[in-house]
Design a protein around this motif. Structure first.
Motif, PDB file in Angstrom:
ATOM      1  N   ARG A 284       0.807  -1.227   0.000  1.00  0.00           N
ATOM      2  CA  ARG A 284       0.000   0.000   0.000  1.00  0.00           C
ATOM      3  C   ARG A 284       0.835   1.270   0.000  1.00  0.00           C
ATOM      4  N   PHE A 285       1.838   1.382   0.844  1.00  0.00           N
ATOM      5  CA  PHE A 285       2.658   2.587   0.936  1.00  0.00           C
ATOM      6  C   PHE A 285       3.977   2.386   0.187  1.00  0.00           C
TER       7      PHE A 285
ATOM      8  N   ASP B  48       0.592   6.585  -1.332  1.00  0.00           N
ATOM      9  CA  ASP B  48      -0.287   5.680  -0.598  1.00  0.00           C
ATOM     10  C   ASP B  48      -1.471   5.365  -1.505  1.00  0.00           C
ATOM     11  N   PHE B  49      -1.673   4.087  -1.803  1.00  0.00           N
ATOM     12  CA  PHE B  49      -2.851   3.681  -2.573  1.00  0.00           C
ATOM     13  C   PHE B  49      -4.050   3.602  -1.619  1.00  0.00           C
ATOM     14  N   SER B  50      -4.434   4.762  -1.138  1.00  0.00           N
ATOM     15  CA  SER B  50      -5.370   4.912  -0.037  1.00  0.00           C
ATOM     16  C   SER B  50      -6.823   4.887  -0.473  1.00  0.00           C
ATOM     17  N   GLY B  51      -7.077   5.103  -1.756  1.00  0.00           N
ATOM     18  CA  GLY B  51      -8.440   5.313  -2.211  1.00  0.00           C
ATOM     19  C   GLY B  51      -8.884   6.760  -2.085  1.00  0.00           C
TER      20      GLY B  51
ATOM     21  N   MET C   6       7.267  -0.468  -4.751  1.00  0.00           N
ATOM     22  CA  MET C   6       7.197  -0.852  -3.350  1.00  0.00           C
ATOM     23  C   MET C   6       5.754  -1.020  -2.889  1.00  0.00           C
ATOM     24  N   ALA C   7       4.910  -0.056  -3.220  1.00  0.00           N
ATOM     25  CA  ALA C   7       3.533  -0.058  -2.733  1.00  0.00           C
ATOM     26  C   ALA C   7       2.698  -1.177  -3.332  1.00  0.00           C
ATOM     27  N   LEU C   8       2.986  -1.552  -4.562  1.00  0.00           N
ATOM     28  CA  LEU C   8       2.178  -2.537  -5.273  1.00  0.00           C
ATOM     29  C   LEU C   8       2.604  -3.981  -5.013  1.00  0.00           C
TER      30      LEU C   8
ATOM     31  N   VAL D 132     -11.375  -1.647   4.671  1.00  0.00           N
ATOM     32  CA  VAL D 132     -11.749  -1.236   3.321  1.00  0.00           C
ATOM     33  C   VAL D 132     -10.925  -0.012   2.959  1.00  0.00           C
ATOM     34  N   LEU D 133     -10.525   0.069   1.693  1.00  0.00           N
ATOM     35  CA  LEU D 133      -9.890   1.265   1.161  1.00  0.00           C
ATOM     36  C   LEU D 133     -10.915   1.993   0.301  1.00  0.00           C
ATOM     37  N   MET D 134     -11.141   3.251   0.569  1.00  0.00           N
ATOM     38  CA  MET D 134     -12.162   4.023  -0.133  1.00  0.00           C
ATOM     39  C   MET D 134     -11.843   4.100  -1.610  1.00  0.00           C
ATOM     40  N   THR D 135     -12.856   3.921  -2.451  1.00  0.00           N
ATOM     41  CA  THR D 135     -12.693   4.021  -3.898  1.00  0.00           C
ATOM     42  C   THR D 135     -13.839   4.827  -4.475  1.00  0.00           C
TER      43      THR D 135
END
Length: 216
Positions: free
Chosen positions: A109-110, A127-130, A195-197, A213-216
């Motif tokens: 994620r980060f 950050d793939f935070s949504g 790194m994040a993926l 849950v990650l917001m999308t």
């Protein structure tokens, strides 16, 4: 002699299997026609034909240093300027990233990286935070690199952030050469994404959020 099992009771002993993280997205407007195909678990193979040579060069940096297989084709109203094509490539690439990630289960994620390129030094944290957000701290000294308008660097990242639903901070630590600053940015962005993926073997197939849950 018996071998003891050193795994904790609830810890995964093997890396969980995931479906291939591959996506294709097409976007057609009266201004552009863009197709993007990517594989997040690739080897850094890239085909980029946007009609904007410097943008193609930067897409190769994303692919090579992010280990993302990337195929980008675009036709746009370049007789006006590069703005629409540059932005729509960012939009379509962002949509493809989001589609390939799906619910974002299992990812680190980060990501963060500091990339040097000669005198230039650029830090990226993401950050793939949504939740889309961009903090952009580049100070590019010239208006153009070749024929590429350097204002379009920010527009590219705005587009990719909004459509991949990531939080992205870009900070220029040093640099006086426009080409070096921009290329260091894309390399740092690519390594941060890599790194994040990555799949976190300790995460299993859970979503990397205390909310579940990650917001999308």
């Amino acid at each position: 002699m018996q071998t003891q099992n050193t795994h904790l009771p609830n810890s995964p002993s093997i890396i969980p299997s995931f479906a291939p993280r591959i996506a294709s997205v097409s976007r057609t407007t009266q201004e552009t026609d863009v197709q993007v195909t990517l594989n997040l678990d690739g080897q850094g193979n890239c085909e980029a034909a946007t009609g904007i040579p410097f943008l193609d060069h930067m897409l190769h940096q994303i692919s090579s240093h992010g280990l993302i297989d990337l195929d980008v084709k675009a036709k746009g109203d370049l007789e006006i300027d590069d703005h629409h094509t540059n932005e729509d490539v960012g939009i379509t690439l962002g949509q493809a990233l989001g589609k390939a990630l799906g619910d974002r289960k299992g990812i680190v994620r980060f990501g963060h990286f500091i990339a040097p390129l000669d005198e230039a030094l650029v830090q990226v944290s993401l950050d793939f935070s949504g939740r889309p957000h961009l903090t952009y701290g580049l100070e590019i000294p010239t208006q153009r690199v070749g024929t590429y308008d350097t204002q379009l660097v920010r527009e590219f990242f705005v587009a990719i952030v909004n459509h991949s639903q990531m939080t992205l901070h870009i900070r220029q630590l040093d640099g006086i050469n426009s080409h070096h600053i921009i290329e260091a940015t894309f390399k740092s962005f690519a390594r941060s994404m890599r790194m994040a993926l990555e799949i976190d073997p300790r995460r299993g197939n859970s979503i990397p959020s205390s909310k579940g849950v990650l917001m999308t």
